[in-house]
Design a protein around this motif. Sequence first.
Motif, PDB file in Angstrom:
ATOM      1  N   ILE A 379       1.412  -1.287  -0.196  1.00 45.38           N
ATOM      2  CA  ILE A 379      -0.154   0.186  -0.126  1.00 45.38           C
ATOM      3  C   ILE A 379       1.061   1.228  -0.063  1.00 45.38           C
ATOM      4  N   GLU A 380       1.754   1.023   1.093  1.00 41.80           N
ATOM      5  CA  GLU A 380       2.912   2.798   0.729  1.00 41.80           C
ATOM      6  C   GLU A 380       3.779   2.963  -0.459  1.00 41.80           C
ATOM      7  N   GLN A 381       3.714   1.609  -0.940  1.00 42.75           N
ATOM      8  CA  GLN A 381       5.144   1.799  -1.873  1.00 42.75           C
ATOM      9  C   GLN A 381       3.871   1.724  -3.632  1.00 42.75           C
ATOM     10  N   LEU A 382       2.358   1.191  -3.493  1.00 40.78           N
ATOM     11  CA  LEU A 382       1.620   2.041  -3.869  1.00 40.78           C
ATOM     12  C   LEU A 382       0.947   3.357  -3.993  1.00 40.78           C
ATOM     13  N   GLN A 383       0.815   3.915  -3.271  1.00 51.15           N
ATOM     14  CA  GLN A 383       0.775   5.093  -3.092  1.00 51.15           C
ATOM     15  C   GLN A 383       1.469   6.093  -3.674  1.00 51.15           C
ATOM     16  N   LYS A 384       2.979   6.243  -3.226  1.00 54.37           N
ATOM     17  CA  LYS A 384       3.935   7.026  -4.062  1.00 54.37           C
ATOM     18  C   LYS A 384       3.748   6.926  -6.037  1.00 54.37           C
ATOM     19  N   VAL A 385       3.740   5.527  -5.473  1.00 53.97           N
ATOM     20  CA  VAL A 385       4.047   5.308  -7.441  1.00 53.97           C
ATOM     21  C   VAL A 385       2.602   5.980  -7.846  1.00 53.97           C
ATOM     22  N   LEU A 386       1.214   6.115  -7.308  1.00 55.04           N
ATOM     23  CA  LEU A 386       0.602   6.347  -8.004  1.00 55.04           C
ATOM     24  C   LEU A 386       0.619   8.138  -7.706  1.00 55.04           C
ATOM     25  N   LEU A 387       0.894   8.302  -7.101  1.00 58.52           N
ATOM     26  CA  LEU A 387       1.288  10.586  -6.262  1.00 58.52           C
ATOM     27  C   LEU A 387       1.678  10.730  -7.555  1.00 58.52           C
ATOM     28  N   GLU A 388       2.807   9.779  -7.940  1.00 55.93           N
ATOM     29  CA  GLU A 388       3.736   9.719  -9.077  1.00 55.93           C
ATOM     30  C   GLU A 388       3.013  10.412 -10.191  1.00 55.93           C
ATOM     31  N   MET A 389       2.659   9.273 -10.814  1.00 53.33           N
ATOM     32  CA  MET A 389       1.615   9.661 -12.597  1.00 53.33           C
ATOM     33  C   MET A 389       0.934  11.112 -11.845  1.00 53.33           C
ATOM     34  N   LEU A 390       0.153  11.239 -10.863  1.00 50.99           N
ATOM     35  CA  LEU A 390      -1.151  12.483 -10.588  1.00 50.99           C
ATOM     36  C   LEU A 390       0.642  13.467 -11.017  1.00 50.99           C
ATOM     37  N   GLU A 391       0.869  13.837 -10.577  1.00 44.93           N
ATOM     38  CA  GLU A 391       2.108  14.653 -11.284  1.00 44.93           C
ATOM     39  C   GLU A 391       2.732  14.905 -12.445  1.00 44.93           C
ATOM     40  N   GLU A 392       2.740  13.722 -13.319  1.00 50.45           N
ATOM     41  CA  GLU A 392       3.182  13.651 -14.650  1.00 50.45           C
ATOM     42  C   GLU A 392       1.596  13.795 -15.478  1.00 50.45           C
ATOM     43  N   LYS A 393       0.542  13.549 -15.658  1.00 47.66           N
ATOM     44  CA  LYS A 393      -0.509  13.640 -16.264  1.00 47.66           C
ATOM     45  C   LYS A 393      -1.777  13.479 -15.361  1.00 47.66           C
ATOM     46  N   ASP A 394      -2.691  14.340 -15.998  1.00 52.97           N
ATOM     47  CA  ASP A 394      -4.141  14.836 -15.254  1.00 52.97           C
ATOM     48  C   ASP A 394      -4.923  13.335 -15.851  1.00 52.97           C
ATOM     49  N   ALA A 407      -0.639   1.954 -13.568  1.00 52.25           N
ATOM     50  CA  ALA A 407      -0.225   2.061 -12.472  1.00 52.25           C
ATOM     51  C   ALA A 407       0.652  -0.047 -12.093  1.00 52.25           C
ATOM     52  N   MET A 408      -0.339  -1.229 -12.888  1.00 49.46           N
ATOM     53  CA  MET A 408       0.235  -1.920 -12.583  1.00 49.46           C
ATOM     54  C   MET A 408       1.944  -1.341 -12.887  1.00 49.46           C
ATOM     55  N   GLU A 409       1.901  -1.347 -14.215  1.00 49.81           N
ATOM     56  CA  GLU A 409       3.233  -1.461 -14.725  1.00 49.81           C
ATOM     57  C   GLU A 409       4.539  -0.676 -14.035  1.00 49.81           C
ATOM     58  N   ARG A 410       4.473   0.633 -13.068  1.00 50.39           N
ATOM     59  CA  ARG A 410       5.036   1.011 -13.010  1.00 50.39           C
ATOM     60  C   ARG A 410       5.064   0.461 -11.483  1.00 50.39           C
ATOM     61  N   SER A 411       4.486   0.083 -10.804  1.00 51.92           N
ATOM     62  CA  SER A 411       4.643  -0.174  -9.273  1.00 51.92           C
ATOM     63  C   SER A 411       5.589  -1.838  -9.889  1.00 51.92           C
ATOM     64  N   ALA A 412       5.026  -2.456 -10.504  1.00 51.78           N
ATOM     65  CA  ALA A 412       5.685  -4.460 -10.972  1.00 51.78           C
ATOM     66  C   ALA A 412       4.555  -5.261  -9.981  1.00 51.78           C
ATOM     67  N   PHE A 413       4.150  -4.844  -8.838  1.00 51.11           N
ATOM     68  CA  PHE A 413       2.841  -5.908  -8.276  1.00 51.11           C
ATOM     69  C   PHE A 413       1.564  -6.085  -9.820  1.00 51.11           C
ATOM     70  N   LYS A 414       1.006  -7.094  -9.251  1.00 55.14           N
ATOM     71  CA  LYS A 414      -0.154  -8.274  -9.621  1.00 55.14           C
ATOM     72  C   LYS A 414      -0.568  -8.762  -8.924  1.00 55.14           C
ATOM     73  N   GLY A 415      -1.990  -9.166  -9.293  1.00 54.20           N
ATOM     74  CA  GLY A 415      -2.933 -10.184  -8.563  1.00 54.20           C
ATOM     75  C   GLY A 415      -3.130  -9.356  -7.324  1.00 54.20           C
ATOM     76  N   LYS A 416      -3.725 -10.202  -5.800  1.00 58.03           N
ATOM     77  CA  LYS A 416      -3.417  -9.522  -4.824  1.00 58.03           C
ATOM     78  C   LYS A 416      -2.882  -8.365  -4.376  1.00 58.03           C
ATOM     79  N   LYS A 417      -1.765  -8.499  -4.382  1.00 57.66           N
ATOM     80  CA  LYS A 417      -1.244  -7.148  -4.238  1.00 57.66           C
ATOM     81  C   LYS A 417      -0.779  -6.449  -4.885  1.00 57.66           C
TER      82      LYS A 417
END
Length: 452
Positions: A379-394, A407-417
């Motif tokens: 959760i903590e790692q994905l939150q950083k990724v999503l905030l970075e995405m919002l800085e770059e794109k609307d 979000a999946m590509e940038r975080s490298a998380f899959k499935g439940k994770k």
Amino acid sequence: MLRFAPSPTGDMHTGNLRAAVFNYILAKQRGEKFLLRIEDTDMQRNIEGKDKDIMFLLNLFGITWDNLVYQSNNFPRHRQFAEYLISKGDAFYCYCTKEFLENKREEAKARHEAFRYEDSWAELEKESNPKPVVRLRGSQNAMKFTDCIKGEIEFAPNEIDSFVILKEDGIPTYNFACAVDDMLYDVDFIVRGEDHVSNTPKQMLIHKNLNYDKEIKFAHLPILLNDEGKKMSKRDNASSVQWLLDSGFLPQAIVNYLILMGNKTPCEVFTLQESLDWFDIGKIAKAPARFDIDKLKFLNREHFKRFNEQDLAVLLGYKDSSIGALAKIYLQEASTLNEIREKVDRIFANKALVLAQLSLQNQEIESQEQEILEFKAEIEQLQKVLLEMLEEKDFTRSDFNDFKQQAMERSAFKGKKFFKPLRFLLTGFAHGPELSDLFPILRLYLKDILRS
């Protein structure tokens, strides 16, 4: 005229409100006035401010009245009528002490007989008791009346013995004040709970002795049962109107359910005003009605669906109508205002704080929320990724698949994770409606939702 006559000695319960609703409907249907009578004769038990609480709740439920009366204001008239009954021999002073009457009750109990007051006792303690009560002579004949719900009800000869109409302090008893006031205000239809059935012949006898012969219709409402099938009492939360409101049930839904219970209605979901077109007191079942909280939740959801999105947003404490649209999606799983508000508020809550609170309450929270803690690092790692995405794109016009894919590509998380942390970051919960359904609204607020 019809009347609702609550006592300011406690909180309004659902049985009271049901009687108020039915009296209001009948007054409107019959084109008659509706009287609110505050029965404040029990001076010791009256609670200051309860009369105002009653009025506030009635207004909240859409029940208005034409006249307001405080029963205590009529004490002089009550005493005048009592003196008239004494003068014509229909009432008399009784000097029996409470101790004397209690002894007589115990004697009757020992003989396995019902206690009956005997008029011959009236002056036995006249020398020692300076404060007599006034009693109305009982009926020697059978008494009966036709109830609009229960049919014909009859009381046997001598079943109504001489009863008190004025207490030792000159204050009228419930039955006397009630009967006199119904006469004074020309009440011609009385709808109340079936616990008042035994009071009806006494009030009829009072009217008869006062030479009041106007016909009064009666309807005694069956008692309400709790979920165990027992008579609802103060111990049952749902017996309290205020508890229902505090729990997030809408006044519209509560009224809907109180009319629907034990009744034959043309539809399930309706408003108080809509019921004026078809309500029939004669269709109320004679049997007690069970209070089903799940049925009330269903009706609550249905009434929420009738709200427009702007009004629903305001009800939840938000300005934007889109929040109302979001709330309507949550009606899939939430049925009260409290439940919906919790869902919407958690969306905008600081997720780091939510995680911290869940960690502190680990042993007390539901298993679904414990599941969130298993993915704390993701959760903590994905939150950083999503905030970075919002800085770059609307993303306010993006669809969910595009957002999810990036979000999946940038975080490298899959499935439940990936999906468990994503759902938590967007909604604050481990489960809920489809994210694809929520995202068209959530995307408008992503920065607020994902703030760290």
